[in-house]
Each structure stands twice: as structure tokens, then as C-alpha cells.
Scaffold this motif. Structure first.
Motif, PDB file in Angstrom:
ATOM      1  N   THR A  28       0.821  -1.206   0.000  1.00 50.15           N
ATOM      2  CA  THR A  28       0.000   0.000   0.000  1.00 50.15           C
ATOM      3  C   THR A  28       0.854   1.254   0.000  1.00 50.15           C
ATOM      4  O   THR A  28       0.484   2.271   0.582  1.00 50.15           O
ATOM      5  N   PHE A  29       2.005   1.200  -0.689  1.00 52.05           N
ATOM      6  CA  PHE A  29       2.916   2.346  -0.728  1.00 52.05           C
ATOM      7  C   PHE A  29       2.194   3.603  -1.178  1.00 52.05           C
ATOM      8  O   PHE A  29       2.477   4.689  -0.702  1.00 52.05           O
ATOM      9  N   SER A  30       1.270   3.458  -2.100  1.00 57.24           N
ATOM     10  CA  SER A  30       0.606   4.631  -2.658  1.00 57.24           C
ATOM     11  C   SER A  30      -0.221   5.391  -1.630  1.00 57.24           C
ATOM     12  O   SER A  30      -0.662   6.511  -1.896  1.00 57.24           O
ATOM     13  N   SER A  31      -0.418   4.826  -0.443  1.00 60.53           N
ATOM     14  CA  SER A  31      -1.169   5.526   0.594  1.00 60.53           C
ATOM     15  C   SER A  31      -0.270   6.183   1.641  1.00 60.53           C
ATOM     16  O   SER A  31      -0.751   6.879   2.517  1.00 60.53           O
ATOM     17  N   TYR A  32       1.046   5.978   1.519  1.00 61.10           N
ATOM     18  CA  TYR A  32       1.976   6.497   2.531  1.00 61.10           C
ATOM     19  C   TYR A  32       2.334   7.945   2.253  1.00 61.10           C
ATOM     20  O   TYR A  32       2.570   8.329   1.104  1.00 61.10           O
ATOM     21  N   ASP A  99       5.107   7.236   6.500  1.00 61.72           N
ATOM     22  CA  ASP A  99       3.983   7.322   7.428  1.00 61.72           C
ATOM     23  C   ASP A  99       2.800   6.584   6.818  1.00 61.72           C
ATOM     24  O   ASP A  99       2.264   7.022   5.811  1.00 61.72           O
ATOM     25  N   LEU A 100       2.388   5.505   7.436  1.00 57.81           N
ATOM     26  CA  LEU A 100       1.338   4.667   6.867  1.00 57.81           C
ATOM     27  C   LEU A 100      -0.044   5.307   6.968  1.00 57.81           C
ATOM     28  O   LEU A 100      -0.957   4.955   6.205  1.00 57.81           O
ATOM     29  N   ARG A 101      -0.209   6.241   7.890  1.00 57.55           N
ATOM     30  CA  ARG A 101      -1.527   6.827   8.081  1.00 57.55           C
ATOM     31  C   ARG A 101      -1.779   7.980   7.124  1.00 57.55           C
ATOM     32  O   ARG A 101      -2.912   8.392   6.946  1.00 57.55           O
ATOM     33  N   TYR A 111       6.530   9.587  11.785  1.00 58.90           N
ATOM     34  CA  TYR A 111       6.722   8.581  10.753  1.00 58.90           C
ATOM     35  C   TYR A 111       6.887   7.198  11.386  1.00 58.90           C
ATOM     36  O   TYR A 111       7.519   7.045  12.430  1.00 58.90           O
ATOM     37  N   ASP A 112       6.307   6.221  10.734  1.00 54.78           N
ATOM     38  CA  ASP A 112       6.291   4.868  11.276  1.00 54.78           C
ATOM     39  C   ASP A 112       7.558   4.076  10.954  1.00 54.78           C
ATOM     40  O   ASP A 112       7.947   3.193  11.736  1.00 54.78           O
ATOM     41  N   TYR A 113       8.132   4.320   9.799  1.00 54.30           N
ATOM     42  CA  TYR A 113       9.303   3.558   9.375  1.00 54.30           C
ATOM     43  C   TYR A 113      10.400   4.492   8.858  1.00 54.30           C
ATOM     44  O   TYR A 113      10.111   5.562   8.309  1.00 54.30           O
ATOM     45  N   ARG A 114      11.635   4.054   9.006  1.00 51.95           N
ATOM     46  CA  ARG A 114      12.793   4.848   8.603  1.00 51.95           C
ATOM     47  C   ARG A 114      13.835   3.937   7.998  1.00 51.95           C
ATOM     48  O   ARG A 114      14.009   2.800   8.449  1.00 51.95           O
ATOM     49  N   GLY A 115      14.534   4.456   6.990  1.00 54.26           N
ATOM     50  CA  GLY A 115      15.628   3.690   6.428  1.00 54.26           C
ATOM     51  C   GLY A 115      16.893   3.864   7.239  1.00 54.26           C
ATOM     52  O   GLY A 115      16.911   4.561   8.259  1.00 54.26           O
ATOM     53  N   ARG A 116      17.965   3.234   6.773  1.00 59.30           N
ATOM     54  CA  ARG A 116      19.231   3.305   7.500  1.00 59.30           C
ATOM     55  C   ARG A 116      20.042   4.538   7.146  1.00 59.30           C
ATOM     56  O   ARG A 116      21.008   4.869   7.826  1.00 59.30           O
ATOM     57  N   GLY A 117      19.676   5.190   6.079  1.00 62.38           N
ATOM     58  CA  GLY A 117      20.350   6.420   5.718  1.00 62.38           C
ATOM     59  C   GLY A 117      21.398   6.249   4.638  1.00 62.38           C
ATOM     60  O   GLY A 117      21.936   5.160   4.433  1.00 62.38           O
TER      61      GLY A 117
END
Length: 124
Positions: A28-32, A99-101, A111-117
Motif C-alpha cells: 500500500t505504498f501509494s497511501s503512505y 507514514d502509513l496513516r 513517521y512509522d518507518y525509517r531507512g538506515r540512511g
């Protein structure tokens, strides 16, 4: 679970350009809402840019307005940050966030998720 993987960082001279990309898992990436943050050595993490689920709304911190452009491709589950006219003060580790919401703003904790940078270094 959403995984984010940044790429495109590197070393560039002042005035140059880099394009960061972030590949995201999730059906559901298109909703983030997607964002980019950065953290320079010895400094607090700061918001750089964000983009709404449709790409119709974008937001930037003042210091990058007119130089950076955030975009997304929902068909490929990617978000990009085109950085032009880079300055030494843009040197930092850049993080992709999700952010999934769909209503996160400029706070890291929204934000719900984060990469390692990915490291961006701009030489003078």
C-alpha cells in the motif's frame, strides 16, 4: 512491516547535484506519506521534505526550497530527492521515512518507518 532502502548518496563538489532514491516494500505504498530527514555530525536531525500519498502536496524546509525537489513513483514504490546547487552545509546522513496513516508532517516521530540512511558529503 515496511522496509526502506536509500541509495544515491556520495561525494560532490559545492554547486553540484545528487539524486537520492528510496525503495519501499509494502503493498500500500501509494497511501503512505513519505519524507526525507537529515542529520549532520554534532547536529540535531532535521526535516528536509515530504510528499503526500498522491504526490500532489510537497513540503520543504526553508533552507532547501528552490534547490531540492521531492517526487514519487507509486508504480515503482519509490520516492526521490533531487538535490541541486548543493552546499557544504547540506552534508549529512539522509534518511527516508514513511507514514502509513498518511498525515505525517515535519516531525521524525510522526513517521512509522525509517531507512538506515545514505551519506551525502558536499565539499567546498
Amino acid at each position: 512491516q515496511v522496509q526502506l532502502r536509500e541509495s544515491g548518496g556520495g561525494l560532490v563538489q559545492a554547486g553540484g547535484s545528487l539524486r537520492l532514491s528510496c525503495a519501499a516494500s509494502g503493498r500500500t505504498f501509494s497511501s503512505y506519506t513519505m519524507g526525507w530527514f537529515r542529520q549532520a555530525p554534532g547536529k540535531e536531525r532535521e526535516f528536509v521534505a515530504s510528499i503526500s500519498w498522491s504526490g500532489g502536496s510537497t513540503y520543504y524546509t526553508d533552507s532547501v526550497k528552490g534547490r531540492f525537489t521531492i517526487s514519487r513513483d507509486n508504480a515503482k514504490n519509490t520516492v526521490s530527492l533531487q538535490m541541486n546547487s548543493l552546499k557544504p552545509e547540506d552534508t549529512a546522513v539522509y534518511y527516508c521515512t514513511a507514514d502509513l496513516r498518511g498525515y505525517a508532517g515535519s516531525s521524525w516521530y510522526e513517521y512509522d518507518y525509517r531507512g538506515r540512511g545514505t551519506q551525502v558529503t558536499v565539499s567546498s
